[in-house]
Design an enzyme around this catalytic site. Structure first.
Site, mmCIF file in Angstrom:
data_model
loop_
_atom_site.group_PDB
_atom_site.id
_atom_site.type_symbol
_atom_site.label_atom_id
_atom_site.label_comp_id
_atom_site.label_asym_id
_atom_site.label_seq_id
_atom_site.Cartn_x
_atom_site.Cartn_y
_atom_site.Cartn_z
ATOM 1 N N TRP A 7 -2.975 -2.681 -1.503
ATOM 2 C CA TRP A 7 -2.540 -4.032 -1.880
ATOM 3 C C TRP A 7 -3.251 -4.947 -0.894
ATOM 4 O O TRP A 7 -2.942 -4.946 0.307
ATOM 5 C CB TRP A 7 -1.026 -4.124 -1.737
ATOM 6 N N LYS A 41 6.605 -3.824 -3.830
ATOM 7 C CA LYS A 41 8.022 -3.458 -3.749
ATOM 8 C C LYS A 41 8.552 -3.573 -2.327
ATOM 9 O O LYS A 41 9.630 -4.074 -2.100
ATOM 10 C CB LYS A 41 8.210 -2.030 -4.271
ATOM 11 N N ASN A 96 -1.666 2.027 6.054
ATOM 12 C CA ASN A 96 -0.770 0.951 5.623
ATOM 13 C C ASN A 96 -0.470 0.108 6.855
ATOM 14 O O ASN A 96 -0.272 0.664 7.932
ATOM 15 C CB ASN A 96 0.581 1.495 5.147
ATOM 16 N N GLY A 97 -0.367 -1.202 6.667
ATOM 17 C CA GLY A 97 -0.042 -2.065 7.797
ATOM 18 C C GLY A 97 -1.194 -2.998 8.104
ATOM 19 O O GLY A 97 -2.128 -3.139 7.300
ATOM 20 N N HIS A 119 19.657 -36.480 -7.941
ATOM 21 C CA HIS A 119 19.010 -37.021 -6.738
ATOM 22 C C HIS A 119 17.500 -36.811 -6.759
ATOM 23 O O HIS A 119 16.866 -36.834 -5.712
ATOM 24 C CB HIS A 119 19.635 -36.390 -5.487
ATOM 25 N N CYS A 158 0.818 -1.220 0.000
ATOM 26 C CA CYS A 158 0.000 0.000 0.000
ATOM 27 C C CYS A 158 0.852 1.271 0.000
ATOM 28 O O CYS A 158 1.974 1.274 0.487
ATOM 29 C CB CYS A 158 -0.879 0.031 1.239
ATOM 30 N N GLU A 162 9.093 -14.311 -11.053
ATOM 31 C CA GLU A 162 8.294 -13.157 -10.636
ATOM 32 C C GLU A 162 7.906 -12.244 -11.792
ATOM 33 O O GLU A 162 6.828 -11.665 -11.766
ATOM 34 C CB GLU A 162 8.950 -12.381 -9.483
HETATM 35 C C1 F6R Z 1 12.691 -9.895 -5.728
HETATM 36 C C2 F6R Z 1 12.490 -8.883 -4.714
HETATM 37 C C3 F6R Z 1 12.098 -9.328 -3.349
HETATM 38 C C4 F6R Z 1 12.882 -8.523 -2.291
HETATM 39 C C5 F6R Z 1 12.396 -8.897 -0.885
HETATM 40 C C6 F6R Z 1 13.170 -8.167 0.193
HETATM 41 O O1 F6R Z 1 13.028 -9.326 -6.945
HETATM 42 O O2 F6R Z 1 12.616 -7.722 -4.956
HETATM 43 O O3 F6R Z 1 12.310 -10.686 -3.191
HETATM 44 O O4 F6R Z 1 14.243 -8.788 -2.446
HETATM 45 O O5 F6R Z 1 11.034 -8.602 -0.772
HETATM 46 O O6 F6R Z 1 13.012 -6.796 0.095
HETATM 47 P P1 F6R Z 1 14.013 -5.812 0.809
HETATM 48 O O7 F6R Z 1 15.352 -5.995 0.186
HETATM 49 O O8 F6R Z 1 13.448 -4.445 0.584
HETATM 50 O O9 F6R Z 1 14.044 -6.185 2.269
#
Ligand code: F6R
Length: 611
Positions: free
Chosen positions: A75, A606, A101-102, A506, A2, A490
């Site tokens: 989200w 993100k 958010n949260g 294996h 969000c 992804e």
């Molecule tokens: C994959 C990706 C995610 C982040 C993960 C951790 O492309 O971007 O797997 O690496 O959500 O996010 P951060 O680094 O912000 O803690």
């Protein structure tokens, strides 16, 4: 995840809010909405499922006007993505509007209580309880009301609140979810992330947990959970909006892949030792380095994969045992942390809920902590303290799929391994010099590696209909394969899995047959022959191989791989930093050919600020 924006000032609020939401849309969302204080102290709410375009069309059909408002991209966590569950949420009379958010963990108990007091709920969200709770407790002053209401909320929140009884003020508060506020020329702004504010100001204030801010024509007043005033020095954001724009590239992901040579340089250059053995950037003293017994690395997703590279490098170069954990597992597995151990959290955003919780858990158990992070001023960096933070200077990463942040995290891991190896005397001076020279040359070699783009585009157009792709490698190449498999799944939605090349026989080999694609990474010269044998087992089952290997090893792959992508020769330990580039370009090209939303893959966010 969000996004929140808020505005109070002299301009029409709708364009400011919509522009802010647009800037936050990279975080991933499935509905959006705004609430605007109109004339005569009336709050008007507009929300729409789907892309911001839908909200924009709604605002054309049914406009709202006013100089104060809040906005949200949602989200979904509680309740499906639809118009009703979209934020803002209001109390029954619509006099208080909230964006959040949260996650409010005790929302069910609050919902029952407030329903008994006459509240009528219209959504399935946890957020709606906040609007009803604020109404129920409202005492004529929203700051006082928030001071009473917030201790009743269990969980995480960044909140934006407007109230028709106080049409001259915008309120916000945070707990375990980021929130920044800013004031410039009589205009007040709030947002969950800096890009939403950069069109208006570069000077922002990061709210701390349990703080409340009131924004009005006079500026920003921040107080703590007891109502005591707090002062924050504004933080000046060095990067500008251009860094967060696409700059002529078709997608942010492609732009960010191309920014990697520069990112590598920015992360290493300020830490280049001027004298042998001088590691001023490393918050670990010589005696600490020499007495260290173990390192625990904790992270999620791509950052976790950077940690796996770190394990291989630190164990071999610094002769120190390293544990790498997925953050959501670490915090609940009752980890053993002893003296003379270092806990390292890796995170691009510095806000990931699981990594943050693991960091807190490690601190609670008395661990010595170090945070490797890209976002200056993020929660993890503040909780670890600047002196225990190593910034990766990758610049803003907008595409959901991490590329340049992963690259610089991995580079940081190698720098840590070299520095510890030097300080602990497990690397000779000449070996240290060789590795440092290699780091110095990486940006130029990375630039050269980017030339593989066209070849990978062509290969992707032939391979785009594959339903399964396997990624294999040995040693650091296995760590890299995990990252490559994550990247492909992804952004292109193709099922992909990484295996240690020696593990194929294996079990997974049962899945190999004509038509299957195996992507092999071969950068570790000492493991070449072993990997070649594994690849012969692959081709014997009729599956085809795309090989990413060092120039000097390419000849050995002829007759085995259907396509060979050669990367420039460098030290074995640094080669994975180059090999990841074609793997990223492969995932990107596959996603483009398949018509996927490359920068905002479905269901992904993100910055994952919920557990
Ligand atoms: C994959 C990706 C995610 C982040 C993960 C951790 O492309 O971007 O797997 O690496 O959500 O996010 P951060 O680094 O912000 O803690």
């Amino acid at each position: 995840m969000c996004g929140i924006v808020g505005y109070i000032g002299k301009q029409p609020a709708v364009p400011v809010l919509m522009d802010g939401l647009e800037k936050l849309s990279y975080r991933g969302y499935d509905s959006a909405g705004i609430a605007v204080m109109e004339e005569h102290h009336h709050i008007n709410v507009r929300k729409a499922k789907g892309k911001l375009e839908n909200l924009r069309s709604l605002l054309v059909k049914s406009p709202v006007a006013g100089c104060m408002g809040i906005g949200h991209t949602r989200w979904a966590t509680h309740g499906e993505p639809n118009d009703l569950n979209a934020h803002p949420h209001t109390d029954v009379q619509g006099g208080i509007a909230v964006v959040h958010n949260g996650i409010i963990e005790n929302h069910e108990a609050l919902r029952r209580y407030l329903t008994a007091q006459g509240a009528v709920f219209v959504s399935q969200t946890d957020t709606e309880v906040i609007a009803h709770l604020l109404k129920y407790l409202y005492c004529g002053d929203m700051k006082e009301t928030l001071l009473k209401a917030l201790p009743m909320l269990e969980g995480s929140y960044a909140l934006g609140v407007i109230c028709d009884a106080e049409s001259d003020a915008l309120y916000c508060a945070r707990n375990d979810s980021p929130l920044v506020v800013a004031w410039e020329d009589g205009n007040g702004y709030l947002a969950s992330d800096i890009p939403a504010l950069l069109a208006h100001t570069r000077d922002v204030i990061f709210l701390e947990d349990k703080q409340i801010a009131r924004l009005d024509a006079n500026g920003i007043a921040v107080c703590d959970a007891y109502g005591n005033p707090c002062y924050h020095e504004p933080f000046h954001v060095e990067w500008d909006l251009d860094c967060a724009e696409k700059g002529g590239y078709a997608h942010y992901m492609l732009k960010e892949i191309h920014e990697q040579p520069e990112a590598l340089q920015k992360t290493y250059a300020p830490r280049r030792p001027h004298l042998p053995g001088e590691y001023r950037w490393l918050p670990v003293s010589l005696s600490e380095a020499q007495s260290l017994r173990k390192i625990s690395i904790v992270a999620c997703g791509s950052a976790y994969h950077a940690g796996v590279v770190g394990k291989y490098a630190i164990e071999r170069l610094a002769r120190l045992p390293v544990e790498v954990d997925i953050a959501s597992e670490y915090r609940y597995r009752d980890p053993v942390i002893g003296p003379q151990e270092l806990f390292v959290a890796i995170s691009q955003s510095g806000e990931t809920a699981d990594t943050l919780a693991a960091l807190r858990e490690a601190k609670r158990r008395g661990a010595r902590v170090l945070v490797i992070c890209n976002v200056v001023g993020s929660t993890m960096t503040r909780e670890a303290g600047e002196s225990n933070t190593l910034y990766t200077y990758a610049g803003p990463e907008i595409a959901v799929a991490s590329t340049k942040a992963y690259m610089t995290q991995t580079e940081m891991m190698l720098m840590l391994a070299i520095a510890l190896g030097d300080l602990r005397g497990t690397l000779s001076r000449s070996r240290v010099e060789e590795l440092l020279k290699g780091l110095e040359q990486l940006p130029v070699l990375a630039e050269k590696t980017l030339q593989a783009e066209e070849m990978l585009q062509r290969f992707a157009s032939l391979a785009s209909q594959k339903k399964h792709v396997f990624f294999v490698g040995r040693g650091m190449d296995y760590a890299l394969s995990m990252e490559a498999a994550l990247k492909l799944k992804e952004v292109s939605y193709i099922f992909s899995e990484a295996y240690a090349a020696g593990e194929l026989k294996h079990g997974p080999i049962a899945l190999l047959k004509p038509g299957r694609l195996v992507v092999a990474t071969i950068t570790q010269s000492g493991l070449l022959e072993k990997t070649l044998s594994n690849l012969r087992e692959v081709t014997a089952r009729g599956a085809s191989v795309l090989a990413i290997c060092r120039e000097s090893l390419a000849q050995k792959l002829e007759g085995i791989a259907q396509q060979i992508i050669a990367i420039p020769d460098t030290d074995d330990w640094l080669a994975p930093l180059l090999a990841v580039i074609p793997l990223q370009l492969f995932a990107y090209s596959m996603a483009v050919v398949r018509g996927c939303d490359v920068d905002k893959p479905r269901n992904l966010a993100k910055s994952v600020t919920v557990e």
